[in-house]
Design an enzyme around this catalytic site. Structure first.
Site, PDB file in Angstrom:
ATOM      1  N   HIS A 118     -10.808  -4.702  10.223  1.00 33.84           N
ATOM      2  CA  HIS A 118     -11.500  -4.411   8.971  1.00 33.84           C
ATOM      3  C   HIS A 118     -12.681  -3.466   9.179  1.00 33.84           C
ATOM      4  O   HIS A 118     -13.471  -3.276   8.274  1.00 33.84           O
ATOM      5  CB  HIS A 118     -12.016  -5.712   8.333  1.00 33.84           C
ATOM      6  CG  HIS A 118     -10.953  -6.492   7.628  1.00 33.84           C
ATOM      7  ND1 HIS A 118     -10.085  -7.317   8.297  1.00 33.84           N
ATOM      8  CD2 HIS A 118     -10.611  -6.554   6.330  1.00 33.84           C
ATOM      9  CE1 HIS A 118      -9.252  -7.867   7.425  1.00 33.84           C
ATOM     10  NE2 HIS A 118      -9.542  -7.425   6.232  1.00 33.84           N
TER      11      HIS A 118
ATOM     12  N   GLU B 243       0.805  -1.227   0.000  1.00 33.88           N
ATOM     13  CA  GLU B 243       0.000   0.000   0.000  1.00 33.88           C
ATOM     14  C   GLU B 243       0.832   1.270   0.000  1.00 33.88           C
ATOM     15  O   GLU B 243       0.550   2.203  -0.725  1.00 33.88           O
ATOM     16  CB  GLU B 243      -0.923   0.059   1.233  1.00 33.88           C
ATOM     17  CG  GLU B 243      -2.214  -0.689   1.094  1.00 33.88           C
ATOM     18  CD  GLU B 243      -2.035  -2.162   1.304  1.00 33.88           C
ATOM     19  OE1 GLU B 243      -0.916  -2.563   1.676  1.00 33.88           O
ATOM     20  OE2 GLU B 243      -2.989  -2.910   1.089  1.00 33.88           O
TER      21      GLU B 243
END
Lengths: 375, 403
Positions: B208, B139
């Protein structure tokens, strides 16, 4: 292709590697870098610039050797030790000096400083304070180049990007992630490691499990080359091959330049670990590299090969000294940024500051960029 | 479910001829000063008197049109086309990619897989693997790559498979995305869009279920928007792509399958404006993303109890649209903020500060902010339910606020 997956030490050839013109260009560029950094140190101790200033003395061969091969459209991404990369790429010395003095005429309007040199005109994409941060940006510039060639189908879109960084960065995740992506997509980029053996006070050998950085290239599927970074001609040979390889679309190269910084990490660094009085082996290291000063080496080469005379080189020295005196004068006389500059460049589109209680965009107020607490 | 009361058309919405085509729509919300109208589910107007004491003396019924058989519901005879929120995002993305060849997408599984929430489905086949780039799992580096590409002329959209993953890209987002335009003295612009799903889902676990808007809000130089309906999802996506500023577009994991009707004509919404969801009199409820739906559900109950809440979807998380919010506060004098961020340091906290600073004199009561609990979102369904704000809590809060 001579650069396959093996280490190569380039031998000094007896025949001439450069013409006289090229030699003088290289000499002038390295002298500019050296004298500029020396001037920086003077100015810093006179209180003209502040903060963290990282000088490049001793490493000039890497910057000159690589950047003098680039076209104007090629990109350079550097680190906080970026003054000389900026100069080699063509940013005028007066603009860099102005930036260091924090004046509005600096290349970044005084907003970046020593560690954030940018130039759109010369395609210098920074100047980054955190190590490793610039490598993904360089990868992005290389991706742009590939995109323009393959998606936009622009003819002649073959810009190469050079990413400069140090030995300490080679233990950072961003380095490896970008080596992977660059090799995966065959991006036109050259990763140039300026291995000066020290990250502030951390010796490369104490921080790295396998200190031979060039070996990490083949692990990702690109050539890894080790070169003597104190010899501008050797660096130039390697640079030529790596840059042309990238331009042809064959992908990235990892080049490890063994070099050395004569001064401390920054002007704030007392550099005690390498003090000749303290640890004798490190004193020997410093003396060893001082004897391999790249400017002295090039001078010797030019004299030995009758490419230049003492007078010509002295003339160049004088020219650069005058250039720098003028740069300092320019920076001294330049105005400081006014308050109205404070918020001018936060957003490319200043509507990003939003709508105020009166229903108008805040940027419509002409005094808004002076900054108030009510943003 | 998404056939929520759209309120009055704002200046950036599609033309009034589409929505209220059998009543004369007001030309702008701000032009109606003291007389407030409520639009009923049958699209007829009726004036409502101003109350001096702000207590509901006249029960207002049917002010929220959520019935499937109401005339505002989706039917095939109405203009526009129906789609799900993720399809609206895709439509916006596709239109922009067709319009400008420099627009490209990069992220994990955006290409061949079509995106983990199908937002980029089919785009790689149409535009090629370089324009819809499948990246390795890195990322920080691919976000930085997007930034470098933006500096050199492209307009990338960087997808975080889950917003939480962008914590790994915080270095690039904060240092480079937010700052490079400034530290380069305005020489380089960074027209990236960083988008992805976040928020608390259905038992996705703590990592998450993060709300990154609160972490990013201090970064100077970026804009943040949150979409909540197919209509504003497409509009905000297009606006974000066209913007010269770096924009972070927050989507919500649970809202991707919302169905609604959106116009056929092209439209782009403003990144800095808030959306009036339901005009009202008694209290201003500020919300965004998924909590909008909890608020509207609470609004049904509140209306039946005789309250008239004004619901605003702030949409622009940074900067706040203080004009829309201010007008509302000046009208109702009571503010309730309902958000999904955690209690500490969230968007609600900033909004409370901004409203207090700017409109303190217009408030009759302290601002109430309902946020999620300061806890890593638990896996267990019951615990997870108690982590976020539920409609019953909103109803209670409004009742207390309006006493």
């Amino acid at each position: 292709m001579i650069f396959d997956y093996i280490e190569i030490f380039i031998l000094t050839f007896c025949e001439q590697l450069i013409t006289k013109e090229e030699g003088l260009v290289l000499y002038e560029d390295m002298i500019l870098g050296r004298f500029f950094e020396d001037m920086c140190a003077q100015m810093y101790y006179r209180g003209k610039m502040f903060g963290f200033v990282h000088l490049y003395n001793g490493q000039e061969a890497v910057s000159t050797g690589f950047i003098k091969f680039l076209k104007k459209e090629d990109y350079v991404v550097s680190t906080y030790r970026d003054h000389v990369h900026a100069l080699s790429k063509g940013v005028p010395a007066r603009e860099v000096m102005s930036e260091l003095f924090g004046k509005a005429t600096g290349c970044c309007r005084g907003q970046g400083g020593s560690m954030h040199m940018f130039s759109k005109q010369h395609n210098l994409l920074g100047g980054f304070a955190f190590i490793g941060e610039g490598i993904p940006v360089a990868t992005g510039a290389a991706f742009s180049s590939k995109y323009r060639r393959e998606v936009l189908k622009e003819p002649g879109a073959d810009e190469v990007t050079l990413a400069f960084f140090g030995d300490g960065t080679c233990n950072n995740g961003q380095f490896y992630e970008c080596l992977n992506m660059a090799a995966l997509w065959k991006l036109p980029i050259v990763f140039v490691v300026e291995n000066n053996l020290w990250a502030i006070g951390m010796s490369h050998l104490r921080a790295t499990s396998d200190p031979q950085i060039w070996k990490k290239g083949p692990a990702f599927g690109m050539p890894g080359i080790h070169v003597d970074g104190m010899d501008v001609l050797k660096v130039r040979e390697v640079a030529k091959e790596a840059i042309e390889r990238a331009r042809r679309g064959e992908g990235p190269t990892l080049v490890e330049c063994e070099t050395y910084r004569f001064r401390g990490h920054s002007l704030a660094d007392p550099d005690e670990l390498r003090d000749p009085e303290s640890v004798s082996s490190l004193a020997a290291e410093k003396a060893h590299y001082a004897g391999r000063d790249p400017i002295t080496a090039l001078k010797k080469y030019l004299f030995d090969n009758k490419l230049a005379s003492e007078q010509e080189l002295k003339a160049i020295d004088k020219k650069i000294e005058e250039l720098l005196d003028e740069a300092v004068e320019f920076a001294d006389e330049s105005p400081l940024p006014p308050r109205s500059q404070l918020l001018e460049n936060v957003f490319a589109d200043p509507k990003g500051f939003g709508i105020g209680p009166d229903g108008k965009y805040r940027c419509e107020d002409p005094k808004f960029t002076q900054g108030t607490a009510h943003v | 479910m998404a056939t929520l009361f759209q309120g009055l058309p704002s200046s950036t919405a599609f033309s009034s001829s589409n929505k209220f085509n059998h009543v004369p729509a007001p030309t702008s919300f701000s032009e109606r000063k003291s007389s407030i109208v409520t639009v009923r589910s049958d699209a007829r107007w009726s004036p409502v008197l101003n109350y001096a004491t702000h207590k509901p003396q006249r029960l207002i019924t049917n002010a929220v049109a959520t019935k499937a058989d109401s005339s505002l519901a989706s039917t095939s005879s109405k203009p526009g086309h129906e789609l799900l929120l993720f399809e609206a995002l895709r439509e916006g993305l596709e239109e922009e990619m067709e319009r400008d060849p420099c627009v490209c997408v990069m992220g994990e599984d955006v290409g061949h897989y079509g995106g983990s929430y199908k937002v980029t489905k089919g785009l790689a086949t149409k535009f090629g693997d370089l324009r819809v780039l499948d990246t390795p799992i890195a990322e920080n580096s691919f976000t930085g790559m997007g930034i470098g590409a933006a500096m050199t002329g492209l307009r990338p959209i960087i997808e975080g498979m889950n917003m939480g993953f962008l914590l790994l890209a915080f270095n690039q987002i904060s240092n480079n995305c937010g700052m490079l335009h400034y530290t380069s003295g305005g020489q380089f612009k960074i027209p990236v869009v960083i988008r992805g799903p976040g928020g608390v889902g259905r038992q996705l676990g703590a990592e998450h279920s993060q709300r990154l808007e609160s972490y990013f809000q201090s970064i100077p130089g970026i804009q943040m928007v949150a979409c909540s309906t197919p209509y504003n999802a497409k509009g905000l996506m297009k606006a974000a792509i066209r913007s010269e500023n770096p924009v972070i577009l927050f989507e919500h994991v649970l809202l991707y399958n919302l169905k609604d009707r959106i116009p056929d004509e092209e439209y782009v919404l403003s990144l800095e404006e808030a959306e009036m969801v339901r005009p009202g009199e008694h209290v201003t409820i500020l919300t965004y993303s998924r909590m909008r739906y909890h608020v509207m559900q609470a609004a049904k109950t509140l209306v039946n109890k005789g309250y008239d809440p004004e619901v605003i979807d702030i949409r622009s998380l940074k900067p706040f649209d203080l004009h829309t919010i201010g007008k509302s506060v000046k009208k109702t004098h009571r503010v309730l903020i309902v958000e999904e961020c955690m209690r500490t340091g969230g968007i609600g906290a900033s909004l409370t500060a901004a409203i207090t600073e700017n409109f303190n004199d217009d408030l009759d009561a302290p601002i109430v902010c309902l946020s999620s609990q300061d806890v890593p979102t638990p896996y267990a369904g019951t615990l997870e339910e108690w982590t976020v704000v539920q409609p019953a809590q909103i109803v209670t809060a409004v009742e207390q606020l309006c006493q």
